[in-house]
Design a protein around this motif. Structure first.
Motif, PDB file in Angstrom:
ATOM      1  N   VAL A 173      67.081  62.140   9.203  1.00 30.16           N
ATOM      2  CA  VAL A 173      67.529  61.938  10.367  1.00 30.16           C
ATOM      3  C   VAL A 173      68.047  63.255  10.553  1.00 30.16           C
ATOM      4  CG1 VAL A 173      69.660  61.084  11.771  1.00 30.16           C
ATOM      5  CG2 VAL A 173      68.531  59.507  10.138  1.00 30.16           C
ATOM      6  N   SER A 174      68.645  64.019   9.653  1.00 23.39           N
ATOM      7  CA  SER A 174      69.083  65.530   9.835  1.00 23.39           C
ATOM      8  C   SER A 174      69.214  66.180   8.513  1.00 23.39           C
ATOM      9  CB  SER A 174      70.563  65.585  10.516  1.00 23.39           C
ATOM     10  OG  SER A 174      70.602  66.996  10.744  1.00 23.39           O
ATOM     11  N   ASP A 176      71.178  68.501   8.014  1.00 23.83           N
ATOM     12  CA  ASP A 176      72.222  69.101   7.477  1.00 23.83           C
ATOM     13  C   ASP A 176      73.182  67.958   6.605  1.00 23.83           C
ATOM     14  OD1 ASP A 176      72.030  71.241   9.189  1.00 23.83           O
ATOM     15  OD2 ASP A 176      72.855  70.283  11.002  1.00 23.83           O
ATOM     16  N   HIS A 177      72.472  66.839   6.457  1.00 21.92           N
ATOM     17  CA  HIS A 177      73.156  65.627   5.959  1.00 21.92           C
ATOM     18  C   HIS A 177      73.076  65.994   4.410  1.00 21.92           C
ATOM     19  CE1 HIS A 177      72.551  62.753   9.504  1.00 21.92           C
ATOM     20  NE2 HIS A 177      73.596  63.754   9.743  1.00 21.92           N
TER      21      HIS A 177
END
Length: 213
Positions: A173-174, A176-177
């Protein structure tokens, strides 16, 4: 005896059966002629052989099976092309369990093997918590629906495998996770498995009781 058998055979050949089956009781009578087994002359009743056949009613489909079929149709409608065709997917493993996880935007539903997570995991709060830990960590518990195909091992191992699968899917999804998930240790594959039994021992390390004499 031969005469009675021949009479019974001729009676059977003269019968006609229809192709329609009714739910009621059907009675077929075979007349019995005078033979070596005829009734005494005092009896005025005529003996007959009667066969009764009853068609059983079809078994009713259980409500649980109906709900499972509807849930299976729902999953297939949400995942066109199956699990492999989805973009946000992650695979988790724990002990002998393997879980393939698909995330889709939704309201927080968790479906495991076409069954509700609470039903599949037998309502165990710890196992249910395992499934939702990665989503709760990022604050997505009500933002994504989780669809899982799990096999192998037990329910505990499958629940922990789903945890890793959800965490890996969230990375797609990202990027950054990664940092918050790694900080909670959710991206580490737990390699612990049951140690094998050794020859001469009762278990992996348990030895039989020693007797000096």
């Amino acid at each position: 005896m031969a005469l009675s058998v021949s009479n019974l055979a001729s009676s059977l050949t003269s019968l006609s059966f229809s192709s329609q089956v009714s739910q009621g009781r059907t009675t077929i009578s075979f007349p019995r002629t005078n033979s070596a087994f005829s009734l005494p002359a005092k009896s005025s009743r005529r003996a007959s052989l009667s066969v009764t056949a009853t068609v059983a009613a079809p078994a009713e489909v259980a409500e649980e099976d109906v709900d499972r079929m509807e849930l299976k149709k729902y999953v297939k409608s949400r995942l066109p092309g199956g699990f492999a065709a989805q973009k946000i997917i992650g695979t988790g493993r724990r002990k002998c369990a393997i879980a393939r996880v698909v995330l889709q935007e939704g309201t927080g539903k968790v479906i495991i093997n076409y069954r509700d997570a609470k039903e599949y995991l037998q309502g165990n709060p710890l196992w249910l918590q395992y499934v939702k830990v990665p989503l709760v960590t990022l604050g997505y518990e009500n933002s994504y629906d989780v669809f899982v195909k799990a096999h192998g091992g037990g329910l505990s191992g499958q629940a922990q495998a789903i945890t890793l699968g959800v965490a890996r899917a969230l990375l797609k999804v990202s990027a950054d996770h990664r940092s918050p998930l790694k900080k909670e240790g959710l991206l580490t594959r737990d390699a612990r498995v049951v140690e094998r039994k050794k020859v001469g021992l009762k278990k992996a390390r348990k030895a039989p009781q020693f007797s000096k004499r």
